[in-house]
Write an enzyme that holds these catalytic residues in place. Structure first.
Site, PDB file in Angstrom:
ATOM      1  N   ARG A  13       0.820  -1.208   0.000  1.00  0.00           N
ATOM      2  CA  ARG A  13       0.000   0.000   0.000  1.00  0.00           C
ATOM      3  C   ARG A  13       0.865   1.274   0.000  1.00  0.00           C
ATOM      4  O   ARG A  13       0.516   2.266  -0.640  1.00  0.00           O
ATOM      5  CB  ARG A  13      -0.865  -0.015   1.260  1.00  0.00           C
ATOM      6  CG  ARG A  13      -2.096   0.826   1.171  1.00  0.00           C
ATOM      7  CD  ARG A  13      -2.757   0.868   2.529  1.00  0.00           C
ATOM      8  NE  ARG A  13      -3.336  -0.432   2.867  1.00  0.00           N
ATOM      9  CZ  ARG A  13      -4.633  -0.658   2.936  1.00  0.00           C
ATOM     10  NH1 ARG A  13      -5.483   0.313   2.686  1.00  0.00           N
ATOM     11  NH2 ARG A  13      -5.080  -1.837   3.269  1.00  0.00           N
ATOM     12  N   LYS A  73       4.796 -18.014   7.553  1.00  0.00           N
ATOM     13  CA  LYS A  73       4.064 -18.431   8.737  1.00  0.00           C
ATOM     14  C   LYS A  73       3.622 -17.180   9.496  1.00  0.00           C
ATOM     15  O   LYS A  73       4.247 -16.144   9.271  1.00  0.00           O
ATOM     16  CB  LYS A  73       4.909 -19.355   9.604  1.00  0.00           C
ATOM     17  CG  LYS A  73       6.206 -18.725  10.137  1.00  0.00           C
ATOM     18  CD  LYS A  73       6.763 -19.504  11.271  1.00  0.00           C
ATOM     19  CE  LYS A  73       6.249 -18.998  12.588  1.00  0.00           C
ATOM     20  NZ  LYS A  73       7.001 -17.850  13.116  1.00  0.00           N
ATOM     21  N   HIS A  95       8.424 -24.496  13.759  1.00  0.00           N
ATOM     22  CA  HIS A  95       9.866 -24.815  13.745  1.00  0.00           C
ATOM     23  C   HIS A  95      10.212 -26.044  14.598  1.00  0.00           C
ATOM     24  O   HIS A  95      10.947 -26.929  14.167  1.00  0.00           O
ATOM     25  CB  HIS A  95      10.689 -23.627  14.254  1.00  0.00           C
ATOM     26  CG  HIS A  95      10.431 -22.342  13.530  1.00  0.00           C
ATOM     27  ND1 HIS A  95      10.158 -22.289  12.189  1.00  0.00           N
ATOM     28  CD2 HIS A  95      10.397 -21.045  13.964  1.00  0.00           C
ATOM     29  CE1 HIS A  95       9.985 -21.030  11.824  1.00  0.00           C
ATOM     30  NE2 HIS A  95      10.110 -20.255  12.886  1.00  0.00           N
ATOM     31  N   LYS A 100      17.437 -24.110   6.735  1.00  0.00           N
ATOM     32  CA  LYS A 100      18.750 -24.037   7.380  1.00  0.00           C
ATOM     33  C   LYS A 100      19.573 -25.265   7.003  1.00  0.00           C
ATOM     34  O   LYS A 100      19.088 -26.397   7.117  1.00  0.00           O
ATOM     35  CB  LYS A 100      18.602 -23.969   8.914  1.00  0.00           C
ATOM     36  CG  LYS A 100      18.034 -22.635   9.416  1.00  0.00           C
ATOM     37  CD  LYS A 100      17.937 -22.658  10.935  1.00  0.00           C
ATOM     38  CE  LYS A 100      17.103 -21.502  11.454  1.00  0.00           C
ATOM     39  NZ  LYS A 100      17.853 -20.330  11.809  1.00  0.00           N
ATOM     40  N   ASP A 151       8.667 -22.558   6.100  1.00  0.00           N
ATOM     41  CA  ASP A 151       9.118 -22.611   7.489  1.00  0.00           C
ATOM     42  C   ASP A 151      10.623 -22.437   7.374  1.00  0.00           C
ATOM     43  O   ASP A 151      11.319 -23.351   6.926  1.00  0.00           O
ATOM     44  CB  ASP A 151       8.785 -23.973   8.114  1.00  0.00           C
ATOM     45  CG  ASP A 151       9.206 -24.033   9.572  1.00  0.00           C
ATOM     46  OD1 ASP A 151      10.331 -23.598   9.875  1.00  0.00           O
ATOM     47  OD2 ASP A 151       8.426 -24.514  10.403  1.00  0.00           O
ATOM     48  N   HIS A 152      11.126 -21.273   7.742  1.00  0.00           N
ATOM     49  CA  HIS A 152      12.518 -20.986   7.370  1.00  0.00           C
ATOM     50  C   HIS A 152      13.510 -21.926   8.060  1.00  0.00           C
ATOM     51  O   HIS A 152      14.630 -22.085   7.604  1.00  0.00           O
ATOM     52  CB  HIS A 152      12.866 -19.514   7.614  1.00  0.00           C
ATOM     53  CG  HIS A 152      13.179 -19.166   9.034  1.00  0.00           C
ATOM     54  ND1 HIS A 152      12.218 -18.870   9.965  1.00  0.00           N
ATOM     55  CD2 HIS A 152      14.354 -19.078   9.699  1.00  0.00           C
ATOM     56  CE1 HIS A 152      12.804 -18.619  11.126  1.00  0.00           C
ATOM     57  NE2 HIS A 152      14.097 -18.726  11.000  1.00  0.00           N
ATOM     58  N   GLU A 166      16.258 -18.007  22.384  1.00  0.00           N
ATOM     59  CA  GLU A 166      16.641 -16.708  21.821  1.00  0.00           C
ATOM     60  C   GLU A 166      16.957 -15.767  22.956  1.00  0.00           C
ATOM     61  O   GLU A 166      16.305 -15.811  24.006  1.00  0.00           O
ATOM     62  CB  GLU A 166      15.482 -16.129  21.023  1.00  0.00           C
ATOM     63  CG  GLU A 166      15.121 -16.930  19.814  1.00  0.00           C
ATOM     64  CD  GLU A 166      14.031 -16.241  19.015  1.00  0.00           C
ATOM     65  OE1 GLU A 166      14.369 -15.472  18.120  1.00  0.00           O
ATOM     66  OE2 GLU A 166      12.852 -16.453  19.341  1.00  0.00           O
ATOM     67  N   LYS A 171      11.915 -16.584  24.579  1.00  0.00           N
ATOM     68  CA  LYS A 171      12.573 -15.305  24.293  1.00  0.00           C
ATOM     69  C   LYS A 171      13.230 -14.825  25.576  1.00  0.00           C
ATOM     70  O   LYS A 171      12.804 -15.170  26.682  1.00  0.00           O
ATOM     71  CB  LYS A 171      11.536 -14.278  23.829  1.00  0.00           C
ATOM     72  CG  LYS A 171      10.829 -14.703  22.551  1.00  0.00           C
ATOM     73  CD  LYS A 171      10.955 -13.658  21.492  1.00  0.00           C
ATOM     74  CE  LYS A 171      10.241 -14.044  20.218  1.00  0.00           C
ATOM     75  NZ  LYS A 171      11.170 -14.285  19.096  1.00  0.00           N
TER      76      LYS A 171
HETATM   77  C1  BG6 Z   1      10.429 -16.713  13.522  1.00  0.00           C
HETATM   78  C2  BG6 Z   1       9.663 -16.240  14.716  1.00  0.00           C
HETATM   79  O1  BG6 Z   1       9.681 -17.617  12.767  1.00  0.00           O
HETATM   80  O2  BG6 Z   1      11.614 -17.362  13.968  1.00  0.00           O
HETATM   81  C3  BG6 Z   1      10.500 -15.287  15.547  1.00  0.00           C
HETATM   82  O3  BG6 Z   1       8.486 -15.582  14.285  1.00  0.00           O
HETATM   83  C4  BG6 Z   1      11.815 -15.922  15.906  1.00  0.00           C
HETATM   84  O4  BG6 Z   1       9.805 -14.880  16.715  1.00  0.00           O
HETATM   85  C5  BG6 Z   1      12.492 -16.519  14.681  1.00  0.00           C
HETATM   86  O5  BG6 Z   1      12.630 -14.912  16.469  1.00  0.00           O
HETATM   87  C6  BG6 Z   1      13.680 -17.353  15.094  1.00  0.00           C
HETATM   88  O6  BG6 Z   1      14.397 -17.723  13.961  1.00  0.00           O
HETATM   89  P1  BG6 Z   1      15.943 -18.041  14.057  1.00  0.00           P
HETATM   90  O7  BG6 Z   1      16.310 -18.476  12.680  1.00  0.00           O
HETATM   91  O8  BG6 Z   1      16.613 -16.754  14.472  1.00  0.00           O
HETATM   92  O9  BG6 Z   1      16.077 -19.087  15.102  1.00  0.00           O
END
Ligand code: BG6
Length: 509
Positions: free
Chosen positions: A47, A154, A246, A188, A183-184, A222, A346
């Site tokens: 937007r 996600k 994850h 990895k 799902d990143h 984290e 976190k």
């Molecule tokens: C994301 C979450 O999918 O993954 C975040 O939404 C999180 O909250 C992140 O910080 C963690 O990814 P990575 O690769 O840093 O472990």
């Protein structure tokens, strides 16, 4: 090396953080690695008002900060930026999608894109239903001329019901094989290596089962807080943000049977069997085997860290969990009765993700052990990040006149591989999508299965507001009660540090 055919990447939500920090830097990495096709364009859509020039300038900054090729020559960066375009529309108004179609027709002519388009939804999930519908309305989802794929960030769904509804709705506009749910973690390198470690080596697999494994532990810790994402996070919480996706994806790779072949179908089939075998949590489990926590304020070495409830856009009386630890079982022949412990949070002391396989001890304790422990813990640690690598903890005789055993480390670190380029997860996943390989993406059914497993937890918390939400000071390993989850006298979680081989020490934020 896979090479993609000519195509355009169309990013919805292009003015957002993800595009700036992750997507465009990853596409630039592909460009630098010569993996983009000759005919290629990026169309950013959102937007906000930008000219092509202003959008390119913003993306240049992102590349210089976040790409693997931060120091690339200006000519290279400018050459790449000349493939990037921007379109401002009201994405909630279906009539404006005609502009998307017109712009793509223009780019198609200019770059010979073969009408191949990937639509990447980096938008709030509230648009996940409407954007596909509006693209369909313009005939942009049909594959008569080129391929059409759609990528979803996600969270895919907010609960089981919404995930099911979304899956159903999407199938009105796209075929399942056109849909890429990202799902990143699966992008990895070290997560992919879980499968390789298990199935390429003859030595691990015979031990990888209930006969030799005492328990499995998976951590995704984290040290950051919610980092300006309070609005999203306060409605999500750690269970939705990390566990449903994850962590359960990692569980599936640790627990799956060997696939017959390395094909998307075979791998997805084996992972799916794990999700189906997750033992449903009973009322007792929900009460005793799922621990939630929320970080409270603390001061570490003179620096103040605010409580979660003091973070911007978080409700002052929020009961959203920033920490989850749980114990569960997998009902199949390989894993029956082996506890799986997973935790995420976190503002824990450090950023670390890893899988720890705890092996059963030797049948008879023949030797004395150095230190206070009365038994040797053989552990295999598969480190996802940082200090990516593998560590085996094994027992060794302490040199001297006695039979005294000590635990020693045998470790491999990815950093020892000289000149080895490790792609960012988004680089890998974008390339896979460009080449039509959906192995590392989640299929609709698997997403529903993972929601099915976590839904009772969401329901339990909703129906039992009195269920404890433990506070833990920022910078600590979460609520103490989480230690009680672990069966076995003297067993605790591993308390890892940044360096793979260090543990049991206190790591600070
Ligand atoms: C994301 C979450 O999918 O993954 C975040 O939404 C999180 O909250 C992140 O910080 C963690 O990814 P990575 O690769 O840093 O472990």
């Amino acid at each position: 090396m896979k090479k993609a055919t000519n195509q355009a990447l169309v990013i919805f939500g292009a003015s957002g953080d993800l595009t700036y920090r992750k997507l465009l830097p990853a596409v630039f990495d592909l460009f630098m690695n010569n993996l983009l096709p000759d005919g290629f364009a990026v169309l950013g859509i959102s937007r906000s008002q930008y000219t092509d020039h202003a959008f390119r300038e913003k993306m240049k900054k992102g590349i210089k900060e976040f790409s693997n090729f931060k120091n690339a020559e200006s000519d290279k960066i400018n050459n790449f930026l000349s493939k990037i375009f921007y379109l401002s529309i009201d994405t909630e108004n279906g009539e404006e999608y005609v502009l998307v179609k017109e712009k793509l027709t223009e780019l198609n002519r200019k770059f010979n894109l073969g009408c191949n388009y990937i639509f990447y939804l980096s938008t709030p999930p509230s648009l996940y239903a409407s954007i596909p519908k509006f693209l369909y309305g313009q005939g942009l989802t049909f594959q008569q001329k080129g391929f059409r794929r759609i990528v979803f960030e996600k969270p895919f769904g907010h609960n089981l019901l919404s995930a099911k509804e979304l899956n159903k709705l999407l199938l009105e506009f796209f075929e399942e094989d056109q849909i890429y749910r990202i799902d990143h973690y699966l992008g990895k390198e070290t997560v992919q290596n879980l499968m390789v470690t298990r199935f390429a080596n003859g030595i691990y697999e015979p031990l990888w089962n209930r006969n030799f494994v005492q328990h499995v532990e998976i951590t995704a810790a984290e040290n950051i807080g919610v980092e300006g994402r309070g609005e999203y996070y306060d409605h999500a919480g750690a269970l939705r943000d990390m566990v449903q996706n994850h962590l359960l994806q990692m569980v599936s790779l640790v627990a799956m049977e060997p696939p017959i072949k390395i094909t998307p179908q075979d791998i997805r089939y084996e992972k799916m069997k794990v999700f189906r075998a997750l033992h449903p949590l009973s009322e007792y489990d929900l009460k005793n085997h799922v621990i939630r926590g929320q970080y409270t304020a603390s001061t570490i070495r003179g620096k103040h860290y605010p409580a979660y409830r003091e973070e911007p856009h978080v409700a002052k009386d929020s009961r959203t969990e920033t920490y989850v630890a749980m114990k569960f079982f997998i009902d199949n022949w390989r894993w029956a009765d082996v506890p799986f412990y997973i935790r995420t949070g976190k503002r824990l002391p450090t950023r670390v993700s890893e899988v720890v396989i705890h092996f059963k001890p030797s049948p008879l304790p023949l030797f004395r052990h150095e230190g206070s422990s009365d038994k040797l813990n053989n552990q295999l640690i598969l480190r996802i990040h940082p200090d990516e690598g593998i560590l085996l903890k094994t027992g060794m005789k302490v040199p001297g006149n006695d039979y005294l055993v000590k635990s020693v480390n045998m470790d491999f670190h990815y950093s020892e591989l000289s000149n080895q380029y490790i792609p960012d997860p988004y680089e890998r996943l974008l390339l896979d999508c460009m080449t039509g390989d959906n192995t590392l993406f989640m299929d609709g059914e698997a997403v529903e299965e993972t929601w099915k497993f976590v839904q009772p937890i969401l329901d339990y918390w909703e129906n039992h507001p009195e269920a404890p939400l433990y506070g833990y000071p920022a910078g600590t390993w979460g609520p103490d009660v989480a230690d009680r989850l672990i069966e076995g006298k003297n067993d605790t979680w591993r308390y890892p540090c940044k360096n793979l081989a260090d543990d049991g020490m206190y790591c600070e934020l």
